[in-house]
Design an enzyme around this catalytic site. Structure first.
Site, PDB file in Angstrom:
ATOM      1  N   LYS A  29       0.869  -1.172   0.000  1.00  0.00           N
ATOM      2  CA  LYS A  29       0.000   0.000   0.000  1.00  0.00           C
ATOM      3  C   LYS A  29       0.906   1.223   0.000  1.00  0.00           C
ATOM      4  O   LYS A  29       1.935   1.234   0.679  1.00  0.00           O
ATOM      5  CB  LYS A  29      -0.883  -0.039   1.257  1.00  0.00           C
ATOM      6  CG  LYS A  29      -1.907   1.082   1.345  1.00  0.00           C
ATOM      7  CD  LYS A  29      -2.795   0.906   2.587  1.00  0.00           C
ATOM      8  CE  LYS A  29      -3.860   1.988   2.689  1.00  0.00           C
ATOM      9  NZ  LYS A  29      -4.734   1.797   3.872  1.00  0.00           N
ATOM     10  N   SER A  37      -9.675   1.921   3.106  1.00  0.00           N
ATOM     11  CA  SER A  37      -8.806   2.708   2.262  1.00  0.00           C
ATOM     12  C   SER A  37      -7.793   1.878   1.472  1.00  0.00           C
ATOM     13  O   SER A  37      -7.204   2.395   0.523  1.00  0.00           O
ATOM     14  CB  SER A  37      -8.036   3.727   3.118  1.00  0.00           C
ATOM     15  OG  SER A  37      -7.142   3.060   4.004  1.00  0.00           O
ATOM     16  N   SER A  48      -9.943  -0.468   7.204  1.00  0.00           N
ATOM     17  CA  SER A  48      -9.356  -0.246   5.885  1.00  0.00           C
ATOM     18  C   SER A  48      -8.683  -1.461   5.243  1.00  0.00           C
ATOM     19  O   SER A  48      -8.309  -1.395   4.075  1.00  0.00           O
ATOM     20  CB  SER A  48      -8.340   0.895   5.940  1.00  0.00           C
ATOM     21  OG  SER A  48      -9.010   2.130   5.951  1.00  0.00           O
TER      22      SER A  48
END
Lengths: 96, 486, 488
Positions: free
Chosen positions: B78, B153, B177
């Site tokens: 990420k 997210s 997330s």
């Protein structure tokens, strides 16, 4: 809680965020809604409840030995800096 | 069997058996990214050159007999994890020009394990969002239906794994997330106990809630990668010095006699009926596998969303103050004075949702409001935590849905922050209490996946993973691929 | 510069002292804390506030804070919390300062100061807390811009906050010096005010005598010497009284002391940023200080200045004032004791040593800007000189001359006495001969003296001393002169 335009301007100033005239009413509306939403917490009886700052209850701060572990790497670290002169980070004049 | 349909364990075994090389494996996934990323927008940066170099090194290590269990396995991070010499954007214009000068502990550990970095995945800006629509780089699309969101997210990581553009990816979870996007794209995702995975080098959103974790097809894959990421880090004061068990070895633990608590509060109004039905079917299956299922109640849990939307913005308002246009990040053109430099750099560099949260947080911490909002929320957080503690005195694991609905249409909730925030109603509790939690695929509503959430007590990742694995041994939802990505 | 406060007014002062702790690395990172390094060469990722970086607390900084707490009789908090103080400033990289707010590590201490009239006064220490220092903004050499050097960012500070117990600039200075002495005794701060390792902000207000409530206060920042603290306070007191007597009112604000103009002026730039939004730093856990840790620190406490001064007064028979001067620094006290020890002790030796250490020795140190460690005459050397006074080899007057040579040439007293032939003349025959010669050369003065002009005695002392190049034993000379001048 319903915020005014002035309130939001004040918050934006404290947070150092430029908010355009067009954006302002959107934030007035959404911030007011968010604050009203979180105000449901007021209905909870929290007398004698200790606030919880951290999920690791009972854990305490670790202390590190006093030793220098770093070398000078300012050239690398300043690779991301928008403006540098004489190894200093340059900003508009600071008035004291 | 084509390479991308294999699990992480199978890929590691294939590399070990020299069935294929790390370079071949890397080329395969790079080709898939090349082909599909434009449609999904899952990657912000693809590090093809670096990946091939990593892979060649892994092959050389194997030839020299120095390969570890994960040597040559491709992965993606990420874009919230700092990667030395590689752009680390956090999904923000603020960091569009930011090249991290160091590796996050997670990145360092996985590199040391011989993994191959394919790239950095798209995400909601500074991890603030539940739909991956707040990214400066545009929304990520759900491989099951490109008109819908992949959740957020960690939406880029989730979509990339779901479409098998990468076998496994890292994520972070502050209020759901990892778990919510895992549920929405039909993969497995685990957020470990707070303090389990080092936060050093993971760009902070809300420090007391953030925790790194894994998105992968199966619980077994999660166990493999988590084992390599987790563990004490002296650079993070909130990292806990508790030995990391061998998660993979613990997977075989049976569900017999395991006490599962069904969280009553997770099956209330707001839960989509079809989603609820899939979750209940999954719970029935767990019972059939020998689990002892009881209903438990955490009465304060419905307050987790309002609590979170005080605590997280408060912490983020302070964490994001360092982005001031001076040492790194976006700086406005021609600032006329210092105040102008701050206001315009930050005003231009941050997107609308980030600004909204910074302002919310600034307000709840400001003079005259601290007690009414921030301190109050911290007290309610205590109550929620106590609820969980009581529950875990009675049961081994808690179960429920991960998300109240399957994936929703892109654009459907962007104008209404409260509705958007309520997506995380089932996931936030675990963050507030610092508990390990995971989502596993448990069926479909139409062609959209549904996730089952398992929550464990502190440092109970092994128990969560074993239960998820037992379920996945009997089901194949985690093996299904979206059409077009098979 | 006598600054008696105007009649009818009382001054109320509280000091906030920032002492940089003498750790080798920073409070939350492994960067060096050395002064004067090239710009930004001692600022690592943590100090720069790089995204993703985290603080880890330096054990030594905590130990030093506890040491200060123990030395001031304070309470050491078993559990203290770090908080974030949020404000934007270019020398503050994270946009917040890690400090302590609600639960500082040290609370409720005190120190005693000696007032000019010889009485003692106890000054309360509200709290002392740990925090990180900010960097520096430099304004020279850049057109309409400032340059930021973050080497200092993250240096550990102990902020020592007094109660508003001080009633004059003089008291404030006495307290400030007391704290300065203490932190150096404890070896937790080098006390260097020029380099900014020891800084002071003064909260000053005035009120009409008899009033119990405090007046509105102003905070004076940026005062970097004892003299300037005194001048800044005195200026500010006068300013406030002028305003109030003129019918105005005091605005609570931060003011900057300008030493060039000897005035304080409002710092408008600091005015806006006063909502600091303190909250517990989620990157740091509560600091637990166990009784075992406290005991461990207690065992390292040196003899404290007040204890040492008390012992000096009692043991060496010194006045409270002299004992205070000699214990103002640990090095000076050690030097003094080494001299006394070398002389074999005793009341007379202690007094003689005290006069010399406080007198010529300190004067020469100051003149040359030297530290005790680099003094040109070590304790053994000074003792060697004083021994020659004791055994009457030289007079006190000649000793000053010898000391000057010793200082200039870094040599022993005996070598100077020998080389320059300064040995005192104690042979009465030689002194009598010298007197006789002086009397013979000055018949007029001799006659006048004998006629009753007593004050000419001094003339004969001077002349004889001159004739013996100052080496005649003064007591003997006096005695013999009296005898011989009196006539046969």
């Amino acid at each position: 809680m319903s915020l005014s335009r002035r309130d939001v301007e004040g918050i934006a100033h404290l947070a150092r965020l430029e908010i355009t005239e067009g954006e302002l009413p959107v934030y007035v509306d959404s911030l007011s809604k968010i604050l009203s939403f979180v105000e449901q917490l007021n209905a909870v009886d929290t007398q004698a409840v200790e606030p919880m700052a951290h999920p690791l209850e009972g854990e305490t701060q670790r202390l590190r030995p006093d030793a220098v572990t770093e070398t000078d790497q300012h050239a690398k670290f300043q690779g991301n800096a928008p403006l540098v002169a004489q190894a200093l980070y340059v900003v508009p004049k600071v008035i004291e | 069997m084509s390479l991308h349909t294999r699990s992480l364990a199978e890929l590691a075994a294939g590399l070990r058996a020299k069935e294929f090389s790390a370079v071949e494996l890397t080329r395969h996934f790079l080709a898939r990214i090349e082909q599909a990323n434009a449609g999904l927008n899952a990657f912000v940066t693809v590090t093809a050159e670096r990946a091939l170099a990593d892979a060649a090194r892994a092959d050389a290590a194997r030839a020299a007999g120095r390969a570890g269990p994960l040597s040559g396995v491709p992965l993606a991070h990420k874009d919230i994890f700092c990667t030395d010499g590689i752009k680390t954007s956090c999904g923000s214009r603020m960091l569009d020009n930011f090249v991290a000068p160091y590796d996050a502990t997670v990145v360092e550990r996985l590199a040391a394990a011989g993994t191959v970095l394919l790239g950095k995945t798209n995400m909601d800006e500074f991890a603030m969002g539940s739909s991956n629509e707040t990214s400066y780089y545009g929304p990520v699309r759900n491989p099951w239906d490109p008109a819908t969101v992949p959740g957020g997210s960690s939406g880029g990581s989730a979509a990339a794994v779901a479409a098998r553009l990468v076998p496994v990816a890292t994520g972070t979870d502050t209020g759901g997330s990892i778990r919510q996007p895992a549920a929405l794209v039909g993969i497995s995702g685990i957020k470990p106990t707070y303090g389990r995975v080092s936060r050093y080098g993971m760009i902070a959103f809300a420090s007391s809630l953030d925790q790194g974790g894994v998105l992968a097809p199966s619980a077994e894959d999660c166990a493999l990668l988590l084992g390599a990421m987790a563990g004490f880090d002296p650079r993070d004061s909130t990292s806990v010095d508790v030995p990391v068990p061998d998660y993979a070895a613990g997977l075989a633990t049976s569900l017999k006699g395991v006490k599962l608590g069904v969280l009553k509060e997770f099956f209330s109004a707001g839960l989509d009926a079809a989603t609820g039905a899939r979750v209940e079917a999954a719970i029935a299956q767990l019972r059939a596998l020998g689990a002892d299922v009881v209903e438990v109640s955490c009465p304060n849990l419905p307050l987790s969303v309002p609590t979170y939307y005080v605590v997280a913005p408060a912490e983020c308002s302070s964490n994001l103050s360092r982005f001031d246009g001076v040492r790194f990040g976006h700086r406005c053109q021609g600032p006329k004075d210092l105040l102008d430099l701050y206001k315009r750099s930050r005003g231009e560099g941050f997107g609308a949702e980030v600004k909204r949260r910074i302002m919310t947080g600034t307000y709840v911490l400001s003079a005259g409001y601290y007690d009414a909002y921030y301190l109050k929320a911290q007290k309610v957080r205590s109550l929620i935590n106590a609820d969980f503690r009581r529950a875990f005195a009675e049961v081994d694991l808690l179960v429920g849905p991960t998300s109240p609905t399957p994936a929703f249409a892109i654009g459907a909730k962007v104008d209404d922050p409260i509705t958007m925030y309520l997506n995380d109603i089932y996931t936030i509790g675990a963050n507030l209490a610092g508990l390990p939690a995971m989502s596993v695929p448990c069926g479909f509503v139409g062609n959209l996946p549904v996730g089952l959430q398992l929550i464990g007590p502190h440092f109970g990742e092994a128990r969560v993973l074993a239960a998820a694995h037992a379920y996945q041994c009997e089901t194949d939802f985690h093996r299904r691929l979206p059409a077009g990505f098979a | 510069m006598s600054q008696a406060v105007r009649e009818g007014w009382e001054v109320v002062i509280g000091l906030e002292i920032h002492a940089q702790l003498a750790t080798t690395s920073k409070i939350f990172s492994g960067s060096a804390t050395a002064y004067g390094a090239a710009p930004n060469s001692q600022a690592n990722l943590v100090d720069l506030g790089y995204p993703g970086t985290l603080p880890v607390l330096n054990r030594e900084a905590v130990r030093m804070a506890v040491k200060f707490g123990l030395a001031t009789g304070a309470t050491i908090a078993p559990r203290s919390i770090f908080a974030r103080k949020n404000y934007f400033y270019p020398d503050l990289p994270k946009g917040y300062q890690i400090s302590q707010y609600e639960r500082p590590v040290v609370e409720d201490g005190s120190l005693e100061i000696l007032l000019e009239d010889g009485t003692k006064k106890t000054i309360g220490i509200t709290r002392a807390h740990l925090e990180e220092d900010a960097g520096k903004s430099l304004h020279e050499g850049l057109a309409n811009a400032s340059g930021i050097d973050l080497n200092r960012a993250g240096t550990p500070l102990l902020e020592i906050v007094s109660e508003p117990d001080l009633r004059s600039a003089k008291e404030a200075i006495a307290y400030l010096k007391k704290v300065h002495t203490l932190v150096r005794y404890l070896e937790i701060c080098d006390g260097n005010m020029q380099e900014g390792s020891f800084r002071c902000d003064a909260n000053v207000s005035v009120r009409r005598i008899g009033r119990t409530e405090f007046g509105t206060r102003c905070e004076i920042k940026n005062v970097n010497s004892f003299r300037f603290v005194e001048k800044a306070i005195n200026f500010e007191v006068e300013r406030q009284i002028d305003v109030l007597e003129g019918g105005g009112s005091i605005v609570q604000e931060t003011r900057l002391y300008d030493s060039a103009k000897d005035e304080t002026r409002s710092m408008r730039s600091k005015e806006q940023a006063n909502d600091y939004r303190y909250f517990p730093d989620p990157d740091l856990l509560p600091v637990t200080i166990t009784p075992a840790f406290v005991d461990e620190v207690r065992a390292t406490l040196p003899e404290l200045p007040d204890e040492k001064a008390g012992r000096f007064a009692l043991h060496y028979g010194l006045s409270a004032y002299d004992a205070g001067v000699l214990t103002a620094s640990r090095e000076l006290a050690d030097y003094y004791e080494a001299v006394v020890r070398a002389l074999g002790g005793g009341g007379a030796a202690a007094k003689l040593a005290a006069n010399w250490v406080m007198g010529d020795f300190s004067a020469f140190l100051n003149r040359d800007g030297l530290e005790i460690a680099t003094a040109r005459v070590p304790a053994a050397g000074l003792a060697g000189l004083l021994r020659r006074i004791q055994d009457e080899t030289i007079s006190g007057k000649i000793a000053k001359e010898v000391f000057e040579r010793m200082w200039a040439e870094a040599c022993e007293a005996d070598a100077v006495i020998e080389a320059r032939g300064l040995k005192q003349i104690t042979d009465s025959g030689a002194i009598e001969a010298a007197i006789a010669a002086v009397m013979a050369a000055n018949p007029k003065q001799l006659a006048e003296y004998r006629a009753g002009k007593d004050k000419l005695f001094g003339f004969f002392v001077g002349q004889t001393m001159k004739a013996t190049e100052g080496k005649a034993n003064p007591a003997q000379l006096n005695e013999l002169l009296k005898k011989l001048l009196g006539g046969p």
